[in-house]
Scaffold this motif. Structure first.
Motif, PDB file in Angstrom:
ATOM      1  N   GLN A  68      47.942  56.733 -45.246  1.00  0.00           N
ATOM      2  CA  GLN A  68      48.013  57.791 -46.269  1.00  0.00           C
ATOM      3  C   GLN A  68      49.415  57.951 -46.849  1.00  0.00           C
ATOM      4  O   GLN A  68      49.889  59.060 -47.077  1.00  0.00           O
ATOM      5  N   SER A  69      50.069  56.820 -47.102  1.00  0.00           N
ATOM      6  CA  SER A  69      51.408  56.853 -47.691  1.00  0.00           C
ATOM      7  C   SER A  69      51.423  56.301 -49.112  1.00  0.00           C
ATOM      8  O   SER A  69      52.470  55.923 -49.627  1.00  0.00           O
ATOM      9  N   LEU A  70      50.239  56.237 -49.747  1.00  0.00           N
ATOM     10  CA  LEU A  70      50.137  55.681 -51.092  1.00  0.00           C
ATOM     11  C   LEU A  70      50.404  56.727 -52.178  1.00  0.00           C
ATOM     12  O   LEU A  70      50.442  56.410 -53.357  1.00  0.00           O
ATOM     13  N   ASN A  71      50.597  57.980 -51.769  1.00  0.00           N
ATOM     14  CA  ASN A  71      50.872  59.082 -52.700  1.00  0.00           C
ATOM     15  C   ASN A  71      49.740  59.272 -53.720  1.00  0.00           C
ATOM     16  O   ASN A  71      49.988  59.548 -54.908  1.00  0.00           O
ATOM     17  N   LEU A  72      48.500  59.124 -53.264  1.00  0.00           N
ATOM     18  CA  LEU A  72      47.361  59.413 -54.134  1.00  0.00           C
ATOM     19  C   LEU A  72      47.237  60.923 -54.340  1.00  0.00           C
ATOM     20  O   LEU A  72      47.600  61.698 -53.458  1.00  0.00           O
ATOM     21  N   PRO A  73      46.726  61.362 -55.504  1.00  0.00           N
ATOM     22  CA  PRO A  73      46.521  62.802 -55.714  1.00  0.00           C
ATOM     23  C   PRO A  73      45.540  63.368 -54.682  1.00  0.00           C
ATOM     24  O   PRO A  73      44.700  62.647 -54.136  1.00  0.00           O
ATOM     25  N   ALA A  74      45.651  64.648 -54.429  1.00  0.00           N
ATOM     26  CA  ALA A  74      44.744  65.304 -53.489  1.00  0.00           C
ATOM     27  C   ALA A  74      43.329  65.351 -54.070  1.00  0.00           C
ATOM     28  O   ALA A  74      43.151  65.369 -55.290  1.00  0.00           O
ATOM     29  N   PRO A  75      42.299  65.342 -53.214  1.00  0.00           N
ATOM     30  CA  PRO A  75      40.913  65.422 -53.708  1.00  0.00           C
ATOM     31  C   PRO A  75      40.691  66.673 -54.546  1.00  0.00           C
ATOM     32  O   PRO A  75      41.234  67.740 -54.257  1.00  0.00           O
ATOM     33  N   ILE A  76      39.876  66.533 -55.601  1.00  0.00           N
ATOM     34  CA  ILE A  76      39.545  67.664 -56.472  1.00  0.00           C
ATOM     35  C   ILE A  76      38.039  67.616 -56.763  1.00  0.00           C
ATOM     36  O   ILE A  76      37.418  66.558 -56.650  1.00  0.00           O
ATOM     37  N   PRO A  77      37.431  68.746 -57.138  1.00  0.00           N
ATOM     38  CA  PRO A  77      35.997  68.726 -57.490  1.00  0.00           C
ATOM     39  C   PRO A  77      35.772  68.071 -58.850  1.00  0.00           C
ATOM     40  O   PRO A  77      36.634  68.148 -59.734  1.00  0.00           O
ATOM     41  N   LEU A  78      34.623  67.420 -59.022  1.00  0.00           N
ATOM     42  CA  LEU A  78      34.250  66.884 -60.319  1.00  0.00           C
ATOM     43  C   LEU A  78      33.929  68.039 -61.263  1.00  0.00           C
ATOM     44  O   LEU A  78      33.657  69.156 -60.814  1.00  0.00           O
ATOM     45  N   PRO A  79      33.951  67.811 -62.581  1.00  0.00           N
ATOM     46  CA  PRO A  79      33.669  68.902 -63.525  1.00  0.00           C
ATOM     47  C   PRO A  79      32.318  69.567 -63.245  1.00  0.00           C
ATOM     48  O   PRO A  79      31.294  68.901 -63.082  1.00  0.00           O
ATOM     49  N   GLY A  80      32.334  70.881 -63.120  1.00  0.00           N
ATOM     50  CA  GLY A  80      31.118  71.645 -62.879  1.00  0.00           C
ATOM     51  C   GLY A  80      30.644  71.620 -61.438  1.00  0.00           C
ATOM     52  O   GLY A  80      29.551  72.099 -61.137  1.00  0.00           O
ATOM     53  N   ARG A  81      31.434  71.068 -60.533  1.00  0.00           N
ATOM     54  CA  ARG A  81      31.055  70.988 -59.116  1.00  0.00           C
ATOM     55  C   ARG A  81      32.095  71.709 -58.264  1.00  0.00           C
ATOM     56  O   ARG A  81      33.183  72.070 -58.729  1.00  0.00           O
ATOM     57  N   GLU A  82      31.752  71.911 -56.987  1.00  0.00           N
ATOM     58  CA  GLU A  82      32.676  72.584 -56.070  1.00  0.00           C
ATOM     59  C   GLU A  82      33.164  71.666 -54.947  1.00  0.00           C
ATOM     60  O   GLU A  82      34.225  71.885 -54.389  1.00  0.00           O
ATOM     61  N   LYS A  83      32.364  70.655 -54.597  1.00  0.00           N
ATOM     62  CA  LYS A  83      32.728  69.770 -53.497  1.00  0.00           C
ATOM     63  C   LYS A  83      33.930  68.902 -53.876  1.00  0.00           C
ATOM     64  O   LYS A  83      33.977  68.311 -54.957  1.00  0.00           O
ATOM     65  N   LEU A  84      34.918  68.812 -52.970  1.00  0.00           N
ATOM     66  CA  LEU A  84      36.104  68.003 -53.226  1.00  0.00           C
ATOM     67  C   LEU A  84      35.760  66.519 -53.143  1.00  0.00           C
ATOM     68  O   LEU A  84      35.074  66.076 -52.222  1.00  0.00           O
ATOM     69  N   VAL A  85      36.242  65.761 -54.110  1.00  0.00           N
ATOM     70  CA  VAL A  85      36.003  64.312 -54.158  1.00  0.00           C
ATOM     71  C   VAL A  85      37.346  63.597 -54.185  1.00  0.00           C
ATOM     72  O   VAL A  85      38.202  63.911 -55.017  1.00  0.00           O
ATOM     73  N   PRO A  86      37.574  62.629 -53.286  1.00  0.00           N
ATOM     74  CA  PRO A  86      38.869  61.929 -53.269  1.00  0.00           C
ATOM     75  C   PRO A  86      39.001  60.944 -54.419  1.00  0.00           C
ATOM     76  O   PRO A  86      37.997  60.456 -54.967  1.00  0.00           O
ATOM     77  N   TYR A  87      40.233  60.660 -54.804  1.00  0.00           N
ATOM     78  CA  TYR A  87      40.488  59.580 -55.757  1.00  0.00           C
ATOM     79  C   TYR A  87      40.239  58.254 -55.047  1.00  0.00           C
ATOM     80  O   TYR A  87      40.566  58.102 -53.871  1.00  0.00           O
ATOM     81  N   PHE A  88      39.641  57.297 -55.772  1.00  0.00           N
ATOM     82  CA  PHE A  88      39.321  56.029 -55.107  1.00  0.00           C
ATOM     83  C   PHE A  88      39.491  54.855 -56.059  1.00  0.00           C
ATOM     84  O   PHE A  88      39.540  55.003 -57.275  1.00  0.00           O
ATOM     85  N   MET A  89      39.615  53.672 -55.448  1.00  0.00           N
ATOM     86  CA  MET A  89      39.662  52.407 -56.170  1.00  0.00           C
ATOM     87  C   MET A  89      38.292  51.752 -56.076  1.00  0.00           C
ATOM     88  O   MET A  89      37.556  51.989 -55.123  1.00  0.00           O
TER      89      MET A  89
END
Length: 215
Positions: A68-89
């Motif tokens: 976890q040293s890649l400095n990816l943004p913190a997980p955020i919910p998708l538009p209109g949702r509440e569940k946190l979703v991580p950034y991914f490749m």
């Protein structure tokens, strides 16, 4: 993210170390690209006998994802949702399914099903990396035939191509010459129109697809 074989002349005293499943000698070019068709990370030089998944696990990118040293943004919910979703490749079937790497559902799925629609959308996004490889090999002719170089020198050449690709893509003076309109795959009214590089370079490139075999 994706990987390609860069075909070489058989290296001296290498045995089967660089011998790939297609019956050629090669090094592996593994790359992560962004949505603007620029290289973000490149690893070149791994022996051709190793699969996509094996190359990823041996490179610095995977180590940084794991610790976890890649400095990816913190997980955020998708538009209109509440569940946190991580950034991914996005990767193909050969890559591991982890928090920051997404791949398609395995197997066959009925037409119109949610999984099939998801797979289509994910594969459509993966066209970006295919276009980057295709345009690079269509412009830089050193990638059109087996390199008559030892693996260490071939690695330097491949890295130079990646740097030149980014330079030409980011410069306002060269971007429209290097990648004119029609260079990339695009979608118009739901129909995929293939980029010019596919017809110009199909039989010439020495960049070969890597077998989707996780190891």
């Amino acid at each position: 993210m994706d990987g390609k074989h860069v075909v070489l002349q058989a290296p001296f005293n290498s045995g089967s170390e660089f011998y790939n499943y297609k019956g050629a000698f090669s090094i592996v070019l593994f790359a992560l690209v962004d949505s603007n068709s620029n290289f973000m990370y490149v690893n070149a030089g791994c022996q051709g006998r190793i699969s996509d998944g094996g190359v990823l696990k041996d490179c610095e990118l995977y180590k940084k994802i794991e610790n976890q040293s890649l400095n990816l943004p913190a997980p955020i919910p998708l538009p209109g949702r509440e569940k946190l979703v991580p950034y991914f490749m996005i990767g193909n079937e050969a890559f591991p399914l982890i928090e920051n790497i997404m791949k398609v559902y395995s197997g066959l799925h009925p037409k119109g099903s949610v999984k099939r629609h998801f797979n289509y959308r994910l594969c459509r996004a993966r066209r970006v990396v295919e276009n980057v490889f295709g345009i690079s090999s269509s412009v830089f002719r050193v990638l059109r035939k087996p390199m008559l170089l030892e693996p260490e020198k071939a690695e330097v050449v491949v890295m130079a191509v990646a740097h030149l690709h980014n330079f030409l893509r980011k410069s306002t003076n060269s971007v429209n010459i290097y990648t004119p309109n029609g260079s990339f795959d695009r979608e118009v009214d739901g129909q995929v129109i293939e980029g010019n590089w596919r017809s110009e370079n199909n039989s010439l490139t020495s960049l070969l697809a890597i077998r989707n075999l996780p190891r």
